[in-house]
Design an enzyme around this catalytic site. Structure first.
Site, PDB file in Angstrom:
ATOM      1  N   ASN A 177      24.045  12.411  32.229  1.00 46.26           N
ATOM      2  CA  ASN A 177      24.406  11.322  31.314  1.00 46.26           C
ATOM      3  C   ASN A 177      25.358  11.769  30.211  1.00 46.26           C
ATOM      4  OD1 ASN A 177      21.700  12.561  31.002  1.00 46.26           O
ATOM      5  ND2 ASN A 177      21.773  11.643  28.977  1.00 46.26           N
ATOM      6  N   SER A 225      17.876   2.220  36.334  1.00 48.55           N
ATOM      7  CA  SER A 225      17.610   1.372  35.165  1.00 48.55           C
ATOM      8  C   SER A 225      18.689   0.298  35.098  1.00 48.55           C
ATOM      9  CB  SER A 225      17.682   2.235  33.896  1.00 48.55           C
ATOM     10  OG  SER A 225      16.677   1.871  32.993  1.00 48.55           O
ATOM     11  N   CYS A 354      20.412   8.424  23.800  1.00 50.74           N
ATOM     12  CA  CYS A 354      18.973   8.226  23.766  1.00 50.74           C
ATOM     13  C   CYS A 354      18.342   9.109  22.704  1.00 50.74           C
ATOM     14  CB  CYS A 354      18.359   8.514  25.126  1.00 50.74           C
ATOM     15  SG  CYS A 354      19.102   7.515  26.400  1.00 50.74           S
TER      16      CYS A 354
HETATM   17  C1  LIG Z   1      19.981  10.049  33.348  1.00 55.27           C
HETATM   18  C2  LIG Z   1      19.047   9.119  32.637  1.00 55.27           C
HETATM   19  N1  LIG Z   1      17.761   9.060  33.025  1.00 55.27           N
HETATM   20  C3  LIG Z   1      16.879   8.251  32.429  1.00 55.27           C
HETATM   21  C4  LIG Z   1      17.264   7.444  31.381  1.00 55.27           C
HETATM   22  C5  LIG Z   1      16.243   6.543  30.743  1.00 55.27           C
HETATM   23  O1  LIG Z   1      16.552   5.209  30.987  1.00 55.27           O
HETATM   24  P1  LIG Z   1      15.774   4.045  30.189  1.00 55.27           P
HETATM   25  O2  LIG Z   1      15.981   4.363  28.731  1.00 55.27           O
HETATM   26  O3  LIG Z   1      16.475   2.808  30.614  1.00 55.27           O
HETATM   27  O4  LIG Z   1      14.362   4.103  30.570  1.00 55.27           O
HETATM   28  C6  LIG Z   1      18.589   7.481  30.918  1.00 55.27           C
HETATM   29  C7  LIG Z   1      19.016   6.694  29.744  1.00 55.27           C
HETATM   30  O5  LIG Z   1      20.024   6.971  29.136  1.00 55.27           O
HETATM   31  C8  LIG Z   1      19.506   8.335  31.575  1.00 55.27           C
HETATM   32  O6  LIG Z   1      20.783   8.405  31.205  1.00 55.27           O
END
Ligand SMILES: Cc1ncc(COP(=O)(O)O)c(C=O)c1O
Length: 413
Positions: A177, A225, A354
């Site tokens: 990400n 997601s 995040c």
């Molecule tokens: C690679 C990855 N995994 C998991 C997530 C978590 O997603 P959510 O916040 O929609 O649960 C994200 C959120 O940025 C992400 O980029």
């Protein structure tokens, strides 16, 4: 398999339809995307008219059930699996937790802890994977975190070398990400299959940009997601290949999702997720061409104006997601640059969105061998369907001004 009509008509547009969005130059699509207006239209009746509980036996309830069935079949078609292998969740964090905890606890229940069940993952996973893996470590499991190379790719050999006889799960993300680095999941999947080890892939950033067919990836579990591909927030998918050894330890309740995830289903959200995924898959090639063209333009303009900037992630653009550009600008704190960009109408991110508000430097960049200073001087731009050439040109101009100003001030001290 239920035969269904797609939710989205073939006349989909790459350009976002007009939304109520203000004139912000939004370059943070890896954090979230706006809901596509066509997707919103498809969702709306499920809030107000077809609002029945899918577990109710009367017509309204059965309409909700039919919508869920259609959505499940539609997602299964994109993933190349059967509908019963799809579990709808409250987002990828939940999907990741369910995959990791579920497989780990199943092994522990069946085989005890001598030797302790072992998990292989990587040190660049999202916290939605890292934290459950660390918490299992504290509860008697063992975990190996395979490290990336300096470009943010974890070579398949490092993951394979970490496998032990007691390994019960491998979990590797499809694409990172923060840097957009695409990981060799198909190679890892082949080995996992040969050794009979369940393989989980966090494909959150890949949806709409990379192929998602689970047999080609070679995975047994895969997380998505909806809000990362122009669907609503708070709804996700966990694909679970049939016969994968997993306990549903997380959310017991009314037996929904075949007893795998209790709780009344989020029908509008699930309908939105499936429509958004259909559309993202339909647009995938056009999206890649659109985003990579603009990202390359941005990268070239940025490095021409700020020659000492450093790219975080693979130099080979084929190894990076099409919309990702992560750069360190020496002498400029990412947070400072972000605030200045924000005041001038540009939304981007420093490290992972995040973890905004988290003073820690990015664990991903640090794992790639970046110094704390470089990590703190890093900015992530992530482009999307609605990004234009004017957007990226203007954002680069504003960034250049910001960098010059911050450097002048630092020099004057
Ligand atoms: C690679 C990855 N995994 C998991 C997530 C978590 O997603 P959510 O916040 O929609 O649960 C994200 C959120 O940025 C992400 O980029």
């Amino acid at each position: 398999m239920v035969c269904i009509e797609p939710f989205v008509l073939p006349s989909v547009e790459l350009r976002m339809l007009p939304t109520a969005k203000d004139d912000t130059i939004y370059l943070d699509h890896a954090a979230t995307t706006p809901v596509d207006p066509q997707v919103l239209q498809i969702m709306l009746p499920y809030f107000t008219q077809q609002f029945g509980n899918p577990s109710s036996l009367y017509r309204l309830g059965q309409e909700g059930r039919a919508a869920l069935d259609r959505a499940r079949s539609s997602v299964a078609r994109t993933l190349g699996c059967i509908p019963s292998e799809i579990v709808f969740t409250g987002g990828a964090t939940e999907s990741d937790n369910l995959a990791i905890e579920g497989v780990a606890w199943r092994r522990r229940r069946l085989q005890g802890d001598a030797p302790a069940p072992h998990i292989v993952t990587t040190s660049i996973e999202h916290h939605a994977v890292l934290h459950p893996a660390q918490s299992l470590q504290q509860r008697g499991f063992t975990v190996t975190f395979a490290a990336p190379n300096e470009h943010g790719v974890v070579p398949a050999e490092r993951v394979i070398a970490a496998i032990r006889p007691e390994t019960c799960l491998i979990s590797v993300m499809y694409a990172n990400n923060e840097t957009g680095a695409i990981q060799p999941v198909a190679e890892i999947g082949r080995i996992a299959r040969e050794r009979g080890i369940p393989f989980h892939v966090d494909a959150v950033q890949a949806a709409g940009a990379l192929p998602l067919r689970v047999d080609d990836i070679g995975c047994d579990l895969l997380s998505l997601s909806a809000h990362k591909f122009y669907g609503p927030k708070g709804v996700g998918v966990l694909y679970i290949r049939r016969d994968t050894p997993i306990d549903f330890v997380q959310q017991e309740g009314g037996g929904q999702e075949e007893g795998r995830r209790g709780g009344t289903e989020n029908v509008p959200g699930i309908v939105g997720l499936s429509a958004a995924l259909e559309k993202a898959e339909h647009l995938r090639e056009a999206y890649v061409t659109h985003c990579s063209g603009l990202r390359d333009r941005m990268e070239e303009a940025l490095f021409a104006a700020i020659p000492d900037a450093q790219l975080n992630g693979p130099r080979d653009r084929a190894l990076r997601l099409p919309g990702h550009l992560n750069v360190a600008i020496p002498g400029v704190q990412g947070e400072t640059a972000l605030l200045s960009l924000d005041m001038q109408g540009v939304a981007a991110s420093a490290g992972s969105a995040c973890t905004t508000g988290n003073a820690e430097p990015s664990h991903v960049l640090m794992a790639m061998g970046a110094s704390e200073e470089r990590s703190r001087a890093s900015l992530r731009f992530s482009l999307g369907r609605d990004t234009t050439a004017d957007d990226v040109d203007e954002a680069v101009d504003i960034l250049i001004e910001t960098v010059e100003r911050v450097r002048e001030l630092a020099g004057a001290r």
